[in-house]
Design a protein around this motif. Structure first.
Motif, PDB file in Angstrom:
ATOM      1  N   ASP A   8      28.588  34.037  42.179  1.00 57.80           N
ATOM      2  CA  ASP A   8      28.008  33.877  41.105  1.00 57.80           C
ATOM      3  C   ASP A   8      29.022  34.854  40.321  1.00 57.80           C
ATOM      4  O   ASP A   8      29.520  36.239  41.309  1.00 57.80           O
ATOM      5  CB  ASP A   8      26.772  34.342  40.455  1.00 57.80           C
ATOM      6  CG  ASP A   8      26.292  34.271  39.204  1.00 57.80           C
ATOM      7  OD1 ASP A   8      27.095  34.257  38.006  1.00 57.80           O
ATOM      8  OD2 ASP A   8      25.595  33.286  38.610  1.00 57.80           O
ATOM      9  N   ASP A   9      30.272  34.579  38.854  1.00 56.46           N
ATOM     10  CA  ASP A   9      31.013  34.924  38.608  1.00 56.46           C
ATOM     11  C   ASP A   9      30.245  36.740  38.137  1.00 56.46           C
ATOM     12  O   ASP A   9      31.198  37.411  37.496  1.00 56.46           O
ATOM     13  CB  ASP A   9      31.832  34.675  37.472  1.00 56.46           C
ATOM     14  CG  ASP A   9      30.847  33.706  36.635  1.00 56.46           C
ATOM     15  OD1 ASP A   9      29.510  34.499  36.796  1.00 56.46           O
ATOM     16  OD2 ASP A   9      31.704  33.953  35.235  1.00 56.46           O
ATOM     17  N   ASP A  32      32.070  35.744  44.204  1.00 56.23           N
ATOM     18  CA  ASP A  32      32.360  35.838  42.174  1.00 56.23           C
ATOM     19  C   ASP A  32      32.801  34.575  41.935  1.00 56.23           C
ATOM     20  O   ASP A  32      33.737  33.722  40.594  1.00 56.23           O
ATOM     21  CB  ASP A  32      32.933  36.749  42.337  1.00 56.23           C
ATOM     22  CG  ASP A  32      34.478  36.715  41.755  1.00 56.23           C
ATOM     23  OD1 ASP A  32      35.001  36.374  43.005  1.00 56.23           O
ATOM     24  OD2 ASP A  32      34.950  37.781  42.101  1.00 56.23           O
ATOM     25  N   ASP A  33      34.262  33.720  43.100  1.00 54.67           N
ATOM     26  CA  ASP A  33      34.332  32.296  42.495  1.00 54.67           C
ATOM     27  C   ASP A  33      33.923  30.568  43.625  1.00 54.67           C
ATOM     28  O   ASP A  33      33.989  31.305  45.253  1.00 54.67           O
ATOM     29  CB  ASP A  33      35.754  32.367  42.608  1.00 54.67           C
ATOM     30  CG  ASP A  33      36.311  31.455  41.994  1.00 54.67           C
ATOM     31  OD1 ASP A  33      37.085  30.191  42.671  1.00 54.67           O
ATOM     32  OD2 ASP A  33      36.131  30.267  40.509  1.00 54.67           O
ATOM     33  N   MET A  55      31.612  29.066  36.759  1.00 51.14           N
ATOM     34  CA  MET A  55      32.735  29.938  36.750  1.00 51.14           C
ATOM     35  C   MET A  55      33.882  29.606  36.736  1.00 51.14           C
ATOM     36  O   MET A  55      34.471  28.157  36.313  1.00 51.14           O
ATOM     37  CB  MET A  55      32.064  30.020  38.620  1.00 51.14           C
ATOM     38  CG  MET A  55      30.837  29.987  39.141  1.00 51.14           C
ATOM     39  SD  MET A  55      30.492  31.253  40.798  1.00 51.14           S
ATOM     40  CE  MET A  55      31.224  29.515  41.429  1.00 51.14           C
ATOM     41  N   ASP A  59      34.509  25.485  39.614  1.00 58.96           N
ATOM     42  CA  ASP A  59      32.863  25.656  39.161  1.00 58.96           C
ATOM     43  C   ASP A  59      31.995  24.617  40.528  1.00 58.96           C
ATOM     44  O   ASP A  59      32.473  24.789  41.369  1.00 58.96           O
ATOM     45  CB  ASP A  59      32.503  25.081  38.157  1.00 58.96           C
ATOM     46  CG  ASP A  59      32.678  23.643  38.638  1.00 58.96           C
ATOM     47  OD1 ASP A  59      31.868  22.140  39.075  1.00 58.96           O
ATOM     48  OD2 ASP A  59      34.090  22.706  38.090  1.00 58.96           O
TER      49      ASP A  59
END
Length: 225
Positions: A8-9, A32-33, A55, A59
């Motif tokens: 999750d970003d 984070d990506d 993200m 995505d």
């Protein structure tokens, strides 16, 4: 110790999920990506992935599609949107569960626990669970099925269906119970999906497909005879 990948970003959200997951005794890796998530999956084995949809760079949908090329690790998709289109696309990609933000961290932990239980990675993970009949062997700990010594390749959902039936052998399981256990708490489709998967499972099992019994008006039962 089950290993969870959180992608999750939003650093704050990752931190909250990590806190609860580690409290439950899980090992946690963060990304984070989507690209970093793919790289992580190539380098390590995870028991569950918690994947956000929106993200930067890549995505969640694209990441899951790429991961499915080499891994059937269970995925819980997170989204700020609850549109049916997003859910349909997620499940078509092989996602196991779908959670709409904002959500309860406790609920997410319960969903993770349900998946770990289905895949044999939960509290009983140290027990080697095997079902064997004649030349049919289902190793639920190793996540492997063989017939006459030859390994049978099944999709993640077919593995989940078969192992659920075997773990409840001799017990009548309603269609609703099976859909909830295999497709998730908030499955929104119809039970034709279940019928289709049962036909595919029986076909894959060949002569042992007869062990999966249809109970008219109720559901299914796995029998040893």
């Amino acid at each position: 110790m089950p290993k969870i990948l959180i992608c999750d970003d939003e650093p704050g959200l990752r931190a909250v999920i990590r806190k609860y997951a580690e409290f439950e005794g899980h090992e946690v890796v963060e990304a984070d990506d989507g690209i970093y998530a793919i790289e992580a999956c190539r380098g390590e084995n995870f028991d569950v992935i918690v994947m956000d949809i929106m993200m930067p760079v890549m995505d969640g949908f694209s990441a899951v599609k790429k991961i499915r090329e080499f891994s059937d690790v269970p995925v819980i998709m997170l989204s700020a949107r609850g549109e049916e289109y997003d859910k349909v696309l997620a499940f078509e990609l092989g996602v196991d569960d779908y959670v709409v933000k904002p959500f309860s961290s406790k609920e997410l932990m319960l969903r993770i626990a349900a998946i770990l239980k289905r895949t044999g990675k939960g509290a009983e993970q140290n027990k080697h669970v095997v079902f064997e009949k004649d030349e049919f062997l289902a190793d639920m700990t190793a996540h492997k099925v063989t017939i006459s010594g030859k390994q049978i390749d099944l999709s993640p959902k077919l593995y989940d269906l078969l192992f659920l039936l075997i773990r409840n052998k001799g017990i009548a399981l309603s269609r609703e119970k099976i859909l909830t256990e295999v497709w998730g708490f908030d499955y929104f489709g119809d039970d034709r999906t279940l019928d289709t998967h049962m036909k595919l499972l029986r076909k894959a099992l060949g002569q042992y497909g007869r062990l999966v019994k249809t109970l008219r008006g109720l559901g299914y039962r796995f029998e040893e005879n």
